[in-house]
Write a protein that holds these residues in place. Structure first.
Motif, PDB file in Angstrom:
ATOM      1  N   PRO A 171      25.217  -9.940  46.845  1.00  0.00           N
ATOM      2  CA  PRO A 171      25.858 -10.626  47.978  1.00  0.00           C
ATOM      3  C   PRO A 171      27.373 -10.446  47.983  1.00  0.00           C
ATOM      4  O   PRO A 171      27.977 -10.290  49.041  1.00  0.00           O
ATOM      5  N   LEU A 172      27.961 -10.406  46.768  1.00  0.00           N
ATOM      6  CA  LEU A 172      29.412 -10.232  46.678  1.00  0.00           C
ATOM      7  C   LEU A 172      29.858  -8.902  47.276  1.00  0.00           C
ATOM      8  O   LEU A 172      30.771  -8.842  48.101  1.00  0.00           O
ATOM      9  N   VAL A 173      29.182  -7.812  46.880  1.00  0.00           N
ATOM     10  CA  VAL A 173      29.595  -6.511  47.410  1.00  0.00           C
ATOM     11  C   VAL A 173      29.243  -6.374  48.888  1.00  0.00           C
ATOM     12  O   VAL A 173      29.934  -5.681  49.628  1.00  0.00           O
ATOM     13  N   ALA A 174      28.158  -7.070  49.302  1.00  0.00           N
ATOM     14  CA  ALA A 174      27.823  -7.040  50.731  1.00  0.00           C
ATOM     15  C   ALA A 174      28.960  -7.653  51.546  1.00  0.00           C
ATOM     16  O   ALA A 174      29.300  -7.174  52.627  1.00  0.00           O
ATOM     17  N   SER A 175      29.578  -8.707  50.994  1.00  0.00           N
ATOM     18  CA  SER A 175      30.698  -9.335  51.708  1.00  0.00           C
ATOM     19  C   SER A 175      31.916  -8.415  51.718  1.00  0.00           C
ATOM     20  O   SER A 175      32.653  -8.348  52.698  1.00  0.00           O
ATOM     21  N   LEU A 176      32.124  -7.697  50.606  1.00  0.00           N
ATOM     22  CA  LEU A 176      33.235  -6.730  50.558  1.00  0.00           C
ATOM     23  C   LEU A 176      33.034  -5.645  51.615  1.00  0.00           C
ATOM     24  O   LEU A 176      33.960  -5.246  52.315  1.00  0.00           O
ATOM     25  N   LEU A 177      31.793  -5.197  51.715  1.00  0.00           N
ATOM     26  CA  LEU A 177      31.439  -4.168  52.693  1.00  0.00           C
ATOM     27  C   LEU A 177      31.750  -4.663  54.105  1.00  0.00           C
ATOM     28  O   LEU A 177      32.307  -3.951  54.935  1.00  0.00           O
ATOM     29  N   LYS A 178      31.387  -5.925  54.354  1.00  0.00           N
ATOM     30  CA  LYS A 178      31.629  -6.539  55.649  1.00  0.00           C
ATOM     31  C   LYS A 178      33.136  -6.659  55.899  1.00  0.00           C
ATOM     32  O   LYS A 178      33.601  -6.571  57.031  1.00  0.00           O
ATOM     33  N   GLY A 179      33.875  -6.867  54.804  1.00  0.00           N
ATOM     34  CA  GLY A 179      35.315  -7.078  54.922  1.00  0.00           C
ATOM     35  C   GLY A 179      36.127  -5.795  54.934  1.00  0.00           C
ATOM     36  O   GLY A 179      37.352  -5.852  54.909  1.00  0.00           O
ATOM     37  N   GLY A 180      35.478  -4.636  54.918  1.00  0.00           N
ATOM     38  CA  GLY A 180      36.237  -3.404  55.065  1.00  0.00           C
ATOM     39  C   GLY A 180      36.197  -2.449  53.891  1.00  0.00           C
ATOM     40  O   GLY A 180      36.867  -1.424  53.898  1.00  0.00           O
ATOM     41  N   ALA A 181      35.408  -2.767  52.834  1.00  0.00           N
ATOM     42  CA  ALA A 181      35.300  -1.835  51.716  1.00  0.00           C
ATOM     43  C   ALA A 181      34.426  -0.652  52.113  1.00  0.00           C
ATOM     44  O   ALA A 181      33.614  -0.750  53.037  1.00  0.00           O
ATOM     45  N   SER A 182      34.586   0.475  51.411  1.00  0.00           N
ATOM     46  CA  SER A 182      33.778   1.646  51.744  1.00  0.00           C
ATOM     47  C   SER A 182      32.454   1.602  50.990  1.00  0.00           C
ATOM     48  O   SER A 182      32.338   0.961  49.946  1.00  0.00           O
ATOM     49  N   VAL A 183      31.437   2.278  51.540  1.00  0.00           N
ATOM     50  CA  VAL A 183      30.123   2.346  50.902  1.00  0.00           C
ATOM     51  C   VAL A 183      30.246   2.964  49.510  1.00  0.00           C
ATOM     52  O   VAL A 183      29.609   2.531  48.553  1.00  0.00           O
ATOM     53  N   THR A 184      31.107   3.996  49.401  1.00  0.00           N
ATOM     54  CA  THR A 184      31.308   4.670  48.128  1.00  0.00           C
ATOM     55  C   THR A 184      31.795   3.694  47.053  1.00  0.00           C
ATOM     56  O   THR A 184      31.267   3.657  45.944  1.00  0.00           O
TER      57      THR A 184
END
Lengths: 178, 160
Positions: free
Chosen positions: B96-109
């Motif tokens: 869930p933490l990385v999913a939120s980062l992804l939502k917040g603009g982090a790259s898939v890589t």
């Protein structure tokens, strides 16, 4: 002794939760305009988590009871070839628990004469291909991401296992140990 | 409930049913274990959920994207991969933490690199691994895992 550390860990987590909660309350009382977005975001993730958490825990509980450590060591220690490879993958992926639980099992496997490549595959599968864990990945990151990462991890785990085995055999031969 | 959650619940329920048919006593034991681990992990779940709320509420996407986004480059990727090796949080909570980062603009890589190093490489457990398996296997396994994690992340980033 083991029970003690478990209780300590639980207490530590609750204290950490208290600290996190206090920080959140302080931040939100200083910036009341952020309340809405923080609440909706947290709630959204909470709902997504709570829908799957009981199911994930049930899966973990089932594996804990049905796939015992002794069973893993017994079967993996004596199978080789392609069957040993698949068994290492499955037995790494099914039981639950953190990676450091797997180290003594891996050591026992090496002592029993299991191939180093199979032990490495077992360790890597234990580390990153846990079935209940994959369920959570599926929920939060989607089927494409989860499947792609799973396939790549298996491929690279095999490449890694065979190269480490070769390297170790080569260095043992060089040192005159066989 | 979305489709994925439904699928997961059906799967868990099917496993439970099979277990119940084969052995009642073992099923009871595993359910007790499940309830225990549920309450054991609950505080961590709440912590992560609060952190996610604060993260997306206070840190602007541009900032997240600067550090772990598309334009962060190779340096950002190495940084987050390294962070994954040092942190010692359960993978279950990390999704869930990385999913939120992804939502917040982090790259898939970046997200793939973080999860892969978090699970495969462990600096905290390094001494334990050396004690049980020896220096050679441990250092080779962790070193190669780190490099492969980066490669895996780059491939995932390129495809998705």
């Amino acid at each position: 002794m083991k029970k003690d550390t478990a209780v300590k860990g639980a207490i530590r987590d609750v204290i950490l939760l208290g600290i996190t909660l206090s920080i959140a309350i302080i931040l939100l009382s200083i910036f009341p305009d952020r309340r809405d977005i923080v609440f909706t975001t947290s709630w959204e993730f909470f709902v997504e988590m709570i829908w799957i958490l009981p199911a994930v825990m049930i899966l973990m509980g089932l594996f804990m009871v049905w796939v015992s450590k002794d069973m893993v060591v017994k079967y993996l220690g004596r199978t080789s070839g392609i069957k040993g490879f698949f068994l290492a993958l499955v037995f790494g992926a099914l039981p639950t628990g953190p990676l450091y639980v797997a180290f003594p099992m891996a050591a026992a496997l090496i002592k029993k004469g299991a191939r180093i490549s199979n032990v490495i595959i077992f360790l890597n599968a234990w580390a990153c291909i846990k079935l209940p864990q994959e369920m959570v990945e599926l929920q939060f990151l989607g089927p494409k991401f989860m499947a792609l990462r799973l396939i790549l991890t298996i491929i690279f785990a095999v490449v890694m296992a065979t190269s480490i085995e070769r390297l170790i055999e080569w260095s043992n031969n060089k040192n005159g140990v066989s | 409930m979305n489709k994925r959650a439904l699928l997961i619940n059906v799967f868990a329920f099917a496993c439970l049913l099979i277990s119940l048919i084969r052995n009642k006593e073992k099923t009871k034991q595993s359910l007790i274990g499940a309830v225990k681990s549920f309450f054991r992990i609950l505080p961590m779940v709440f912590i992560v959920i609060i952190v996610i709320g604060l993260l997306l509420g206070f840190v602007p996407p541009a900032k997240i994207s600067d550090i772990v986004g598309e334009q962060a480059g190779f340096g950002g990727l190495i940084l987050i991969a390294f962070l994954g090796t040092t942190l010692h949080i359960p993978a279950l909570i990390s999704f869930p933490l990385v999913a939120s980062l992804l939502k917040g603009g982090a790259s898939v890589t970046a997200v793939a690199a973080f999860i892969t190093t978090l699970t495969m490489v462990g600096i905290v457990t390094l001494p334990l691994e050396i004690k049980e398996l020896g220096k050679k296997i441990t250092l080779l396994r962790n070193g190669i895992s780190f490099i492969f994690a980066i490669i895996i992340a780059l491939i995932i980033g390129a495809i998705l």
